[in-house]
Design an enzyme around this catalytic site. Structure first.
Site, PDB file in Angstrom:
ATOM      1  N   GLU A 180       0.808  -1.235   0.000  1.00  0.00           N
ATOM      2  CA  GLU A 180       0.000   0.000   0.000  1.00  0.00           C
ATOM      3  C   GLU A 180       0.838   1.280   0.000  1.00  0.00           C
ATOM      4  O   GLU A 180       0.682   2.162   0.843  1.00  0.00           O
ATOM      5  CB  GLU A 180      -0.948  -0.037   1.207  1.00  0.00           C
ATOM      6  CG  GLU A 180      -1.873  -1.241   1.168  1.00  0.00           C
ATOM      7  CD  GLU A 180      -2.729  -1.396   2.418  1.00  0.00           C
ATOM      8  OE1 GLU A 180      -2.812  -0.455   3.218  1.00  0.00           O
ATOM      9  OE2 GLU A 180      -3.299  -2.475   2.606  1.00  0.00           O
ATOM     10  N   GLU A 200      -5.959 -10.873  -0.783  1.00  0.00           N
ATOM     11  CA  GLU A 200      -6.751 -10.624   0.435  1.00  0.00           C
ATOM     12  C   GLU A 200      -8.248 -10.641   0.110  1.00  0.00           C
ATOM     13  O   GLU A 200      -8.999  -9.768   0.499  1.00  0.00           O
ATOM     14  CB  GLU A 200      -6.340  -9.294   1.070  1.00  0.00           C
ATOM     15  CG  GLU A 200      -4.846  -9.196   1.357  1.00  0.00           C
ATOM     16  CD  GLU A 200      -4.440  -7.922   2.035  1.00  0.00           C
ATOM     17  OE1 GLU A 200      -5.336  -7.183   2.526  1.00  0.00           O
ATOM     18  OE2 GLU A 200      -3.227  -7.636   2.118  1.00  0.00           O
TER      19      GLU A 200
END
Ligand code: G3I
Length: 374
Positions: free
Chosen positions: A159, A264
């Site tokens: 991220e 995820e």
């Protein structure tokens, strides 16, 4: 001669009978599992938490071992846990995580080396460039070296991008500049040349973010630094992102010569405050029935929508199985999902394919039906 002929006829009949029995044989339930269903396509994994790593519940352990052939540590490898102080590492739990993976014959994924969130406080406080470079290098090299040959792949950086594709203003970027990205991958590959190294992020189907990720990755590749894959986290909902956007993204990342992992995967069925006109998450939605509509159970209609959504998504994954290395659910069953507490605490969500009683849901059946293996 007659005896021989009789023998051959009887043998043929017996073979035919046995082979018919074989084809009609009901496979023991141990054969019917996600990992066996997709064994020729991609690894199928789950993020596991501390209790699951410690095998606190034998029923859960059996489910994980039966259904999955890959694991990701949901939290315990993040810097606040594994490197809590500048000169001390905490490997007790992560050793148990790796041991769990080895015991159950799993593909073991490391999550995550460099992330701005759950960052150890001492790490987050570093302002000086040289100090940050030294800290990052020690962090990465110590951890990757410890698990060299045991951990199969790493989320080296997690991220690092904003939604518009620019670089997130993290402690790493602020102190070192954008070179921190290339440094991270170089230190990881210098330490373990065999582990697959991934860049991992959410909303990787958004065009601006996707273009930003591609630009960032190409810069790393242009320096001749090893990066093996892109992790599309896959925190999706019943409608978005579209199958078209997901497909275009899988293809775009694959064109970089990289593996694509869905790292995820979960599908929220609850309304998200930001979808409300002018909603601001911090605005008091706690306890609002509107934002937590299925506290007493999931209606069949939504169960079916979830099953169809998972089916559409896995159909796409199978279409691009040549590009996809792994599909990991972000959790084993609904009861453990982070989505019961985000973006609003105390809700009841149903994002995975096993329910709170660890039973396979309609969504499980819908993705299992996509291949002929069961
Ligand atoms: O460890 C403490 C525990 O000591 C304390 O008693 C408890 C009280 O609530 O909190 C525990 O820490 C929680 C931690 O998970 C471990 O359970 C944190 O409060 C909680 O914020 C943290 O949430 C994790 C979240 O990352 C943090 O951002 C979620 O479990 C985890 O699923 C989630 O995973 C991230 C990925 O790593 C990166 N991609 C996004 C994904 C979802 O946010």
């Amino acid at each position: 001669m007659k005896t021989l002929k009789t023998f051959l006829v009887i043998t043929t009949i017996l073979i035919l009978m046995f082979s018919c029995k074989q084809t009609n044989m009901v496979k023991p339930s141990t054969f019917i599992s996600l990992k066996n269903n997709f064994q020729d396509d991609f690894y199928i994994g789950a993020a596991i938490n501390e209790n699951q790593i410690l095998e606190k519940d034998s029923v859960v352990t059996a489910l994980i071992s039966k259904e999955f052939n890959s694991i990701t540590a949901e939290n315990i490898m993040k810097s606040m846990y594994i490197h809590p102080a500048k000169d001390s590492f905490a490997f007790n739990l992560t050793d148990k995580y790796v041991a769990f993976g080895e015991k159950h014959g799993m593909y073991i994924h490391g999550h995550t080396l460099i992330w701005h969130s759950q960052l150890a406080a001492w790490f987050a406080d570093i302002k000086d460039s040289t100090e940050m470079v030294l800290a990052m290098e020690k962090h990465i090299k110590t951890i990757v070296d410890k698990y060299k040959g045991k951990i199969d792949s790493w989320d080296v950086v997690n991220e690092a991008l904003n939604e518009d594709g620019t670089l997130r203003k993290s402690a790493f970027l602020e102190s070192v500049g954008e070179d921190y990205l290339a440094f991270a991958f170089k230190w990881a590959s210098d330490t373990d040349s065999k582990a697959d190294l991934y860049y991992n992020d959410y909303n990787m189907t958004n065009l601006n973010k996707r273009n930003g990720a591609i630009k960032m990755i190409e810069k790393i590749q242009d320096k001749g630094i090893k990066i093996d894959g892109v992790g599309m986290q896959g925190h999706w909902n019943l409608k978005t992102p579209s199958i078209k956007d997901i497909e275009e993204s899988i293809i775009a990342y694959s064109k970089l010569g990289l593996k694509v992992a869905i790292t995820e995967l979960d599908i929220t069925v609850l309304p998200n405050p930001k979808d409300l006109v002018g909603a601001e998450v911090s605005q008091g939605f706690e306890g609002s029935e509107k934002m937590n509509p299925y506290a007493k159970g999931l209606p069949d209609s939504i169960q079916t929508k979830l099953a169809q959504r998972y089916r559409d998504i896995f159909k796409l994954f199978l279409k691009h199985k040549d590009k996809i290395s792994r599909v990991t659910f972000w959790g084993v069953s609904d009861g453990q999902s982070w989505l019961n507490g985000w973006p609003i605490k105390g809700r009841t969500n149903y994002p995975l394919v096993f329910d709170r009683e660890l039973k396979p849901k309609q969504a499980y059946d819908s993705i299992m039906a996509l291949t002929s293996k069961n």
